[in-house]
Design a protein around this motif. Structure first.
Motif, mmCIF file in Angstrom:
data_model
loop_
_atom_site.group_PDB
_atom_site.id
_atom_site.type_symbol
_atom_site.label_atom_id
_atom_site.label_comp_id
_atom_site.label_asym_id
_atom_site.label_seq_id
_atom_site.Cartn_x
_atom_site.Cartn_y
_atom_site.Cartn_z
ATOM 1 N N GLY A 68 4.895 0.721 -6.386
ATOM 2 C CA GLY A 68 5.338 1.787 -5.296
ATOM 3 C C GLY A 68 4.098 2.963 -5.359
ATOM 4 N N SER A 69 3.507 2.953 -6.397
ATOM 5 C CA SER A 69 2.599 4.158 -6.572
ATOM 6 C C SER A 69 1.239 3.485 -5.924
ATOM 7 N N GLY A 72 1.736 3.490 -2.340
ATOM 8 C CA GLY A 72 1.979 5.280 -1.939
ATOM 9 C C GLY A 72 0.273 5.717 -1.853
ATOM 10 N N VAL A 73 -0.625 5.526 -2.532
ATOM 11 C CA VAL A 73 -1.806 6.110 -2.224
ATOM 12 C C VAL A 73 -2.426 5.735 -1.171
ATOM 13 N N GLY A 75 -0.748 5.897 1.723
ATOM 14 C CA GLY A 75 0.112 6.859 2.688
ATOM 15 C C GLY A 75 1.252 6.180 3.133
ATOM 16 N N VAL A 76 1.594 5.151 2.337
ATOM 17 C CA VAL A 76 3.126 4.593 2.577
ATOM 18 C C VAL A 76 4.123 4.640 1.629
ATOM 19 N N HIS A 77 5.211 5.295 2.001
ATOM 20 C CA HIS A 77 5.911 5.913 0.983
ATOM 21 C C HIS A 77 7.363 4.870 0.831
ATOM 22 N N THR A 78 7.748 3.958 1.649
ATOM 23 C CA THR A 78 8.830 3.135 1.778
ATOM 24 C C THR A 78 8.925 2.532 0.275
ATOM 25 N N MET A 80 7.893 2.855 -2.554
ATOM 26 C CA MET A 80 8.339 3.527 -3.670
ATOM 27 C C MET A 80 9.911 3.847 -3.584
ATOM 28 N N GLN A 81 10.453 4.298 -2.361
ATOM 29 C CA GLN A 81 11.863 4.205 -2.342
ATOM 30 C C GLN A 81 12.497 3.114 -2.623
#
Length: 317
Positions: A68-69, A72-73, A75-78, A80-81
């Protein structure tokens, strides 16, 4: 490392597991094995299997956060959720076993702290089922063979096999450069020598390869947990460790989620450690950054850093 000098052999676990909360079962296991070597005690087979189940659960939790991390870097946060939802299933199992979701203090010198219950086993199987049947297929469809992800990671931060060894890389970053090194296979401990699993390696040595190693290791950890639960023996789950250990020292390696973790433990015959020195993999991997990042674009820095799978607590410990 310094604080444990003021603890007993058992309650030092509270500090040892705080090296990194993302996978604290591996650190508790390494410390406990070193204390057991000094004490000259053999833990029951049931404890070996339980440690394996807990360690692989911790590895999965860590790898989920790592995946997820990594995305996440960008710019996509789904991702990690989704990873956190899967992680919750394993934390539910840990809470059932130890009463705590993260800081469990559940692996101690002599074995494991609690008898594994049917409810714990049920919840662990439920967590693995969710991982294999829900998380992995959904995540793979969107965030593994992803053209944008590959555009940002393929060929970025390449480390050759020779350089990976020279830099002293450990864990997934080492195996992503084609080095088939895993303490669980090379020097089996707990129940690993009795279980069937593969050491995941890639040859490309780039950021995407490091991501894929973490991804594939999720599946191997799920296999290990299922086998360990199926083979979990009856009998005692811990043995008595003396209040005072004899003078001596021991060095133990374990394959922590983020790489080879070394524990050098020294006893002066007292009620707790005289000295503990930790060889943490994130600290070792950190030193490769100035080498890997020479001449790269600024936008690639977070991608390479995330691919090296570093835990700040492990570094600072």
């Amino acid at each position: 490392e310094k604080i444990v000098e003021y603890r007993t052999w058992i309650n030092a676990i509270v500090n040892v597991e705080r090296v990194c909360f993302i996978d604290n079962f591996g650190t508790m296991t390494g410390y406990s094995m070193a204390a057991e070597k000094i004490a000259g005690v053999e833990v029951p087979k049931k404890a070996h299997y339980m440690r394996t189940i807990l360690c692989e659960g911790g590895r999965i939790v860590s790898h989920l956060i790592g995946l997820g991390s990594f995305v996440g870097v960008l710019g996509v946060h789904t991702p990690m959720q989704w990873a956190l939802i899967a992680r919750e299933r394993f934390l539910d199992a840990f809470e059932t076993y130890a009463g705590q979701r993260i800081a469990t203090s559940s692996i101690i010198p002599g074995g494991v702290r609690y008898e594994p219950t049917k409810e714990f086993i049920r919840k662990m199987i439920f967590a693995v089922d969710y991982l294999e049947k829900e998380f992995i297929p959904r995540y793979e469809d969107v965030f593994v063979d992803n053209p944008t992800l590959k555009l940002r990671t393929v060929g970025i931060g390449v480390v050759s096999k020779e350089k990976a060894i020279e830099y002293g890389l450990s864990g997934p970053p080492l195996r992503a450069s084609g080095v088939k090194s895993d303490v669980r296979k090379d020097y089996p401990y707990c129940a690993y020598g009795e279980l069937d699993f593969n050491v995941v390696i890639r040859e490309e040595g780039d950021a995407y390869a490091r991501y894929l190693v973490i991804w594939e290791e999720l599946k191997e950890s799920a296999k290990i947990i299922r086998q360990a639960i199926e083979g979990l023996p009856e009998g005692e789950y811990k043995t008595r460790v003396p209040v005072k250990l004899p003078p001596g020292e021991a060095y133990v390696n374990v394959e922590w989620a983020r790489g080879c973790f070394g524990f050098h433990l020294v006893s002066d015959g007292g009620t707790g450690p005289y000295r503990l020195k930790l060889r943490s993999p994130s600290f070792a991997n950190l030193w490769s950054i100035p080498k890997i990042m020479k001449g790269i674009k600024l936008a690639d820095i977070p991608v390479i850093f995330a691919s090296l799978y570093i835990c700040q607590g492990d570094v600072d410990r």
